[in-house]
Design an enzyme around this catalytic site. Structure first.
Site, short mmCIF file in Angstrom:
data_model
loop_
_atom_site.label_atom_id
_atom_site.label_comp_id
_atom_site.label_asym_id
_atom_site.label_seq_id
_atom_site.Cartn_x
_atom_site.Cartn_y
_atom_site.Cartn_z
N ASN A 53 109.74 3.32 21.05
CA ASN A 53 108.97 4.02 20.17
C ASN A 53 107.43 3.41 19.50
OD1 ASN A 53 107.58 6.30 18.72
ND2 ASN A 53 109.65 7.15 18.57
N ASP A 54 108.45 2.12 18.60
CA ASP A 54 107.45 2.16 17.32
C ASP A 54 106.38 0.66 18.11
OD1 ASP A 54 108.14 2.73 15.43
OD2 ASP A 54 109.41 1.81 15.05
N VAL A 55 106.82 0.46 19.23
CA VAL A 55 106.52 -0.72 20.10
C VAL A 55 105.43 -0.36 21.52
CG1 VAL A 55 108.45 -2.17 19.51
CG2 VAL A 55 108.31 -1.00 21.46
#
Ligand code: NAP
Length: 478
Positions: A404-406
């Site tokens: 997600n964040d990456v």
């Protein structure tokens, strides 16, 4: 110290250095762990066997037999530390490894502080020239701060503690730092205890407790997302503390091992801060890292387009170039083996498949590489961010699995986002983006991800293990 002991320490050090070198690549990391482990074992066994010999040789009047007591204490200490470490080391899931590293690293700091405490309480630290108490006290300071901070890091990563917002925390910490500095100087000169109306033992005790509390207080407001940087900073400092206490004990193995850990930890801290686009001081002073649910709610609320697992498999089977972005969810689902089976099936159909690894994907450095290596994925299919990021524009499909964040484009565009500036994998630039995740859950930083609402994105909802099993079934039925 006998020549044999010195020689063994040298061999242990060489093994440690060699081990660290091998750990720099997933290909050789397993061997590296083995080398370093054998090195540590050698140093421990040699020290252990040497101690009774020293006492035997010394055979001071009135001390006969005392070395047996010491031996028993050492054995008890090894059992108390070793048995739970062995047990938990075998049981802990890979996803919980950061908190395990945090707590064991912290205990290393505690051990360094304990050595310093013994030397200070016994007065031995004050017998020689001034550099001995200076180094012993600084080692104790750093070790105790590291222990306090690492306990908090463990509690946070375990999900047992939040990040309280403390008003004026930087001011409070600055005052505490000044007080601690005064106590540190006082502990170097034991004669100062009388000016404070304290015994030397009380002064040392207050100094150690104050250091521990300081470590707790400076770590408490730091959020979970910054914990990896915090842990590796403590790792570096604690290595230094162990090296310092090695100097006090005149033990070369401890000095060298401590310094190596200090240097490796410093490099890791710098690299991780860079990968998250955070400066070292920003991590420690800004209190960022726990944006939590408020930020989640503030994200886009459009509908996500979904796709059936079998259709997703069929889509990939008829394309030529697929890049897979694994993330934390893959580790949670333990879907790496199924994924490798699926990838091999795609390869048999002539699809080119590569894995793109973000440096902070998952919950610890190298998490995804370890996971894929465990499943038997060849190393030449695994690419770092810099190696593969420019290839996404030419890829037919970016298959994002539990990441997600990456892959959050907000890191590129949204200056108000807490992850702004963090380098991300350009999954959004692929012709089609398929995302496997269970629902609308946010990533580790707690923020929404506009990639999931993109025109070229489709979500394949479900646990990664279930979805990939269905995708395998889908390919078989084609
Ligand atoms: P992430 O941002 O934590 O996102 C993980 C995603 O996986 C979630 O969106 C979740 O969505 C999904 N998921 C969870 N369980 C799943 C399952 N069983 N099956 C399918 N999907 C599942 O992960 P990431 O992209 O790997 O990013 C890592 C983050 O951790 C970064 O913010 C990094 O800074 C931080 N961090 C990294 C390290 C490190 O050293 N690598 C250490 C600590 C923190 P659903 O809930 O909707 O399924």
């Amino acid at each position: 110290m006998s020549f044999a002991v010195q020689a063994s320490y040298l061999i242990a050090t060489l093994l440690l250095v060699l081990g660290l070198k091998q750990m720099s690549s997933p290909r050789t990391a397993r061997n590296g762990m083995l080398f370093a482990g054998v090195g540590m074992l050698l140093a421990t066994v040699v020290t252990f066997l040497y101690l009774p010999a020293v006492h035997k040789l010394a055979s001071l009047p009135g001390h006969e037999g005392v070395w047996w007591h010491r031996l028993a204490l050492i054995l008890i200490a090894i059992a108390v530390g070793g048995v739970p470490a062995w047990w938990s080391g075998r049981r802990v899931p890979l996803t919980d490894m950061p908190q395990m590293v945090a707590i064991y690293n912290g205990l290393g700091g505690g051990a360094a502080a304990a050595i310093a405490a013994v030397e200070m309480y016994s007065g031995r630290a004050y017998l020689g020239s001034l550099e001995f108490p200076i180094i012993a006290v600084i080692g104790a300071l750093v070790g105790a701060i590291g222990l306090g901070g690492s306990i908090i890091a463990f509690l946070k990563l375990q999900g047992w503690m939040g990040s309280p917002r403390i008003v004026g925390r930087n001011f409070i910490n600055a005052i505490l730092a000044i007080l601690l500095l005064a106590l540190t100087v006082a502990s170097i000169f034991p004669s100062s205890a009388s000016y404070l109306n304290l015994s030397v033992d009380s002064l040392v005790g207050i100094f150690l407790i104050a250091s521990l509390v300081f470590g707790i207080l400076i770590t408490m407001p730091i959020g979970g997302a910054d914990m990896p940087v915090v842990i590796s900073t403590y790792n570096a400092c604690i290595g230094l503390a162990v090296g310092f206490e090695g100097f006090v004990l005149q033990n070369p193995a401890m000095i060298i091992a401590g310094m190596i850990v200090g240097a490796a930890g410093t490099l890791l801290t710098v690299l991780m801060a860079k990968a998250m686009n955070r400066s070292f001081f920003n991590v420690w002073l800004s209190g960022f890292g726990d944006v939590g649910t408020a930020a989640t709610a503030a994200g886009p609320q459009q509908a996500m387009k979904s796709m059936d697992a079998r259709d997703a498999a069929a889509t990939m089977a008829y394309f030529e170039d697929v890049i897979i972005v694994p993330g934390y969810g893959l580790a949670v689902a333990q879907a790496q083996h199924k994924l490798w089976e699926f990838v091999q099936m795609l390869q048999k159909r002539g699809v080119r498949v590569r894995f793109a690894i973000h440096p902070v994907a998952g919950r610890m450095p190298g998490h995804m590489s370890v996971l894929l290596a465990e499943a038997g994925v060849p190393y030449d299919m695994i690419y770092d961010l810099e190696e593969i990021n420019s290839d996404f524009v030419n890829a037919d499909v970016a298959l994002v699995i539990g990441a997600n964040d990456v892959v959050n484009p907000a890191a590129r565009t949204d200056k108000s986002s807490p992850i702004y500036g963090m380098p991300i994998l350009n999954a959004d630039q692929a012709r089609q983006v398929l995302v496997i995740k269970r629902g609308r859950g946010a990533g580790f930083s707690g923020i929404e991800n506009e990639l999931f609402f993109g025109a070229n994105t489709q979500l394949v909802f479900g646990d990664a293990q279930d979805v990939i099993s269905k995708m395998i079934q889908g390919l078989k039925e084609l």
